[in-house]
Design an enzyme around this catalytic site. Structure first.
Site, PDB file in Angstrom:
ATOM      1  N   HIS A  20       2.678  -4.022   3.117  1.00  0.00           N
ATOM      2  CA  HIS A  20       2.463  -4.092   1.610  1.00  0.00           C
ATOM      3  C   HIS A  20       1.148  -4.720   1.456  1.00  0.00           C
ATOM      4  O   HIS A  20       0.654  -5.462   2.336  1.00  0.00           O
ATOM      5  CB  HIS A  20       3.524  -4.993   0.830  1.00  0.00           C
ATOM      6  CG  HIS A  20       3.427  -6.594   0.968  1.00  0.00           C
ATOM      7  ND1 HIS A  20       2.612  -7.293   0.529  1.00  0.00           N
ATOM      8  CD2 HIS A  20       4.213  -7.425   1.937  1.00  0.00           C
ATOM      9  CE1 HIS A  20       2.567  -8.401   0.870  1.00  0.00           C
ATOM     10  NE2 HIS A  20       3.559  -8.563   1.748  1.00  0.00           N
ATOM     11  N   CYS A  21       0.346  -4.349   0.479  1.00  0.00           N
ATOM     12  CA  CYS A  21      -1.077  -4.905  -0.116  1.00  0.00           C
ATOM     13  C   CYS A  21      -0.606  -5.735  -1.317  1.00  0.00           C
ATOM     14  O   CYS A  21       0.566  -6.114  -1.539  1.00  0.00           O
ATOM     15  CB  CYS A  21      -2.092  -4.260   0.289  1.00  0.00           C
ATOM     16  SG  CYS A  21      -1.916  -2.626  -0.819  1.00  0.00           S
ATOM     17  N   LYS A  22      -1.442  -5.565  -2.472  1.00  0.00           N
ATOM     18  CA  LYS A  22      -1.042  -5.815  -3.728  1.00  0.00           C
ATOM     19  C   LYS A  22      -0.150  -4.763  -4.445  1.00  0.00           C
ATOM     20  O   LYS A  22       0.850  -4.940  -4.895  1.00  0.00           O
ATOM     21  CB  LYS A  22      -2.201  -6.228  -4.446  1.00  0.00           C
ATOM     22  CG  LYS A  22      -2.100  -6.845  -5.773  1.00  0.00           C
ATOM     23  CD  LYS A  22      -3.273  -7.452  -6.553  1.00  0.00           C
ATOM     24  CE  LYS A  22      -3.523  -8.743  -5.783  1.00  0.00           C
ATOM     25  NZ  LYS A  22      -4.623  -9.456  -6.402  1.00  0.00           N
ATOM     26  N   GLY A  77       0.417  -1.855  -2.799  1.00  0.00           N
ATOM     27  CA  GLY A  77       0.885  -0.852  -1.756  1.00  0.00           C
ATOM     28  C   GLY A  77       0.440   0.634  -1.580  1.00  0.00           C
ATOM     29  O   GLY A  77       1.130   1.461  -1.197  1.00  0.00           O
ATOM     30  N   THR A 104      -2.616  -0.329   2.274  1.00  0.00           N
ATOM     31  CA  THR A 104      -1.381  -0.071   2.953  1.00  0.00           C
ATOM     32  C   THR A 104      -1.162   1.342   3.546  1.00  0.00           C
ATOM     33  O   THR A 104      -1.194   1.693   4.564  1.00  0.00           O
ATOM     34  CB  THR A 104      -0.214  -0.289   2.153  1.00  0.00           C
ATOM     35  OG1 THR A 104      -0.072  -1.612   1.635  1.00  0.00           O
ATOM     36  CG2 THR A 104       1.143   0.198   2.722  1.00  0.00           C
TER      37      THR A 104
END
Length: 709
Positions: A294-296, A298, A302
């Site tokens: 995940h990032c912020k 996704g 990602t």
């Protein structure tokens, strides 16, 4: 000689008909479908299906596709059903899109071509190259390219051919298998309130949005705490969490729950360094279970790192990775991350000796060297000329020249090159250049903006639905309309299965086994039994209840109503999120449909007409309190009854009893560990016996006598 009933091209309108399957399936684009000559013999023997307004892509900005995995599945099933029905009537099927003047014609056209090309690959055994040639053979105007979910002008356009090749590779490596796919489950977990995650490589890599320290709603987007994902991750053997964004939650929440956690931060909207990419590849390679990335939002960071691992592990091209990523999770890989993947393609291939790319690369390099040595004397430094023979072997420019319209005036045409070429990576006079790593006026990064847009669009889709009356049929027949059936499934031969109801109201594949539950009491919701018998596939009831609580739930109505026991099997599958979580306390769906009321009547032998489901209330004699926590039981045990559920069916219940009953009070025992149920008034108690011993001295004898009298 066999008579040819293929639909002929009408000279009165400008249209194209592309034959996909001889005398069976055609793809058409009609600017004006009303101009079709209905009296033509070939038209009478043809079933026309309008694809406009049947499915809708929720864009972030100017992106429009490709349609996601759920839409692809439903359209493929419907096409298979139409071909089966119309073939028995000696009729042909034409799926067409029309120019309705909304400016969406080119977008719907390329999405329809993508779905039909994928159908040929998945069900008809076509290669991606042959499928692309089929859908584009009769098109006079070339298909537009898919753009990313960035705010500014596209830096790269994804070619339709790359998307089809991504589908082909997914089928080859076992990531895609429509014989065991639950589109409702896919759509459920894709929603922001239900977790917002998708499997990219089933069983290995999952993409999801970034959790927060606590579950809350901010700017219309529901954020989830890490513990919300615990049950689902454990059930699907996800062992490692990779965080690519800033620290919005305490990583110890995952590690204390038994998960491995890795931080690989880089700026939102940017591209990773080689060090971060190599660390990510090492983490995925060394992880035995699944990896949740995940990032912020996704999507951008990602999808970029997942694509790097896919290129290294399976030898996919950058375009194939982006195509498959956007089919699974729309909006993945944004802005400068697209040319970054193309630049790192060969580098990722070189990281593995098992992806099958090296052997081909070495042979091709040796062949090219010999060719250059033999032709070094014939090098021409003048104008480059391509012979007709070599032009046939080169990939044509399949994207047409689009004319930009500003304020009602057409400006200079912009040539949009096919994806994968150097021209497609260079923006030709971009109208708007946006730095994807910059914050906006409200301090939001790219991930924040994408999260809010996704939540907004999904909320709007609940209140609005496509206009079903827009479907146009030119020949009256009993052919089913282009509506997606809720009971359509596919067997191992990729053929649609229609589960027919029996006389008792249940499907022919009904099984009498109990619902399988996990150790914490949740229902394991499957689609196939261990023997591979597809006749036991669950029939959709249409009354599924979706609820968000302290975990991720997907609750079928069969879990609420015991008589509708689930026919899901116990075989583990990894093609979509496979083990939905059921809440501890059942939640009911208020329904007023005749089928809902009929089911209530069958559940209630007394014949209650209320739409509120009832519950069995056992006779409770004592409630013990203990310090240890025990998992709640799904069904409360009845005194004097066996564990078999057949005995429960004989109980006649008129209405639930109030608890505690009238005239009953709950009193805490002296030991402080249990409660007793006693009458509210003690029988045969002398008035005043409960007064204190010194009452006479305080109130006086006279007042006390008057009070007692």
């Amino acid at each position: 000689m066999r008579e040819d009933h293929s639909p002929r091209r009408n000279n009165t309108i400008e249209n194209t008909l592309t034959e996909l399957l001889p005398n069976r399936l055609y793809f058409g684009c009609f600017p004006n479908p009303d101009a079709i000559d209905k009296s033509d013999k070939s038209v009478k023997k043809t079933c026309f299906i309008n694809i406009n307004n049947k499915f809708h892509y929720e864009p972030f900005y100017e992106d429009f596709g490709p349609w996601n995995l759920s839409v692809l599945y439903r359209l493929c099933v419907q096409v298979g059903k139409l071909l089966e029905v119309e073939e028995k009537r000696s009729r042909r099927v034409v799926l067409f899109c029309q120019d309705d003047g909304t400016g969406q014609y080119d977008k719907i056209r390329v999405n329809t071509a993508y779905v039909l090309g994928a159908y040929l690959i998945i069900y008809q055994g076509f290669s991606a190259d042959d499928a692309y040639l089929k859908v584009s053979s009769g098109e006079t105007v070339k298909f537009v390219g898919f753009r990313d979910a960035s705010m500014g002008s596209p830096q790269y356009l994804l070619h339709l051919h790359d998307v089809l090749r991504g589908i082909e590779k997914a089928l080859k490596f076992g990531w895609l298998d429509f014989s065991d796919f639950d589109y409702e489950e896919y759509e459920f977990y894709e929603r922001v309130e239900n977790g917002d995650f998708n499997w990219i490589i089933p069983g290995k890599i999952l993409s999801f949005c970034g959790p927060h320290n606590e579950s809350r709603e901010e700017n219309g987007y529901p954020y989830h705490a890490p513990d919300v994902y615990f049950d689902y991750f454990r059930e699907n053997k996800v062992s490692t969490i990779v965080r690519l964004n800033a620290k919005n939650y305490d990583a110890s929440k995952f590690t204390k729950a038994g998960f491995d956690h890795v931080d690989l931060f880089f700026i939102d909207g940017s591209t990773p360094s080689d060090e971060i990419m190599l660390k990510f590849i090492k983490v995925v390679d060394n992880t035995k279970g699944g990896v949740a990335v995940h990032c912020k939002a996704g999507l951008g960071r990602t999808g970029t790192l997942i694509a790097c691992w896919m290129m290294k592990e399976y030898g996919l091209t950058a375009g194939e990775c982006m195509g498959w990523l956007r089919v699974c999770r729309p909006g993945s890989v944004i802005g400068p991350q697209q040319p970054y993947l193309i630049e790192k393609q060969k580098f990722c291939w070189s990281l593995s000796q098992s992806n099958g790319v090296h052997l081909t690369q070495n042979k091709e390099e040796k062949r090219n060297v010999r060719r250059l040595v033999n032709q070094v004397d014939d090098i021409n430094l003048g104008e480059e000329r391509i012979s007709p023979k070599s032009r046939e072997n080169t990939r044509p420019n399949i994207l047409r020249r689009r004319v930009q319209v500003q304020n009602g005036r057409s400006t200079a045409p912009v040539t949009i090159a096919p994806a994968g070429t150097s021209e497609s990576r260079r923006s030709t006079k971009p109208s708007r250049v946006v730095d994807e790593t910059a914050l906006d006026d409200q301090g939001r990064s790219q991930g924040d903006r994408l999260l809010q847009l996704k939540a907004k669009h999904q909320h709007e889709s609940e209140t609005t639905s496509p206009n079903s009356s827009s479907s146009r049929r030119f020949v009256k027949s009993s052919t089913p309309q282009m509506t997606v059936p809720s009971q359509a499934y596919l067997n191992r031969n990729r053929e649609p299965i229609i589960v027919t109801p029996s006389k008792n109201g249940t499907s022919s594949g009904t099984s009498s086994r109990q619902l399988k539950t996990t150790p914490n009491g949740n229902v394991a919701y499957r689609t196939r039994n261990s023997s591979g018998n597809t006749t036991s596939t669950l029939t959709r009831t249409g009354n599924e209840s979706y609820r968000f609580h302290n975990s991720l739930f997907y609750e079928p109505a069969s879990a609420v109503f015991p008589s509708m026991a689930s026919r899901r099997s116990e075989t583990t599958r990894y093609l979509s999120p496979t083990t939905p979580i059921k809440p501890m306390s059942p939640s009911y769906t208020d329904g007023t449909s005749p089928r809902y009321k009929a089911r209530l009547r069958s559940e209630n032998p007394i014949g209650s007409t209320t739409s509120t489901p009832f519950s069995l209330q056992p006779q409770i004699t004592k409630c013990s309190l203990t310090a240890e926590s025990k998992p709640p039981k799904r069904i409360l045990s009845m005194p004097g009854t066996s564990k078999s559920t057949s005995s429960l069916k004989k109980i006649q219940v008129s209405r639930p009893r109030p608890y505690p009953s009238t005239g009953v009070r709950v009193e805490l025992c002296a030991n402080g560990k249990s409660y007793d149920i006693r009458p509210r008034k003690e029988a045969h108690v002398i008035p005043g016996a409960g007064l204190a011993a010194n009452t006479e001295a305080l109130l006086g004898v006279c007042k006390l006598v008057n009070t007692l009298s």
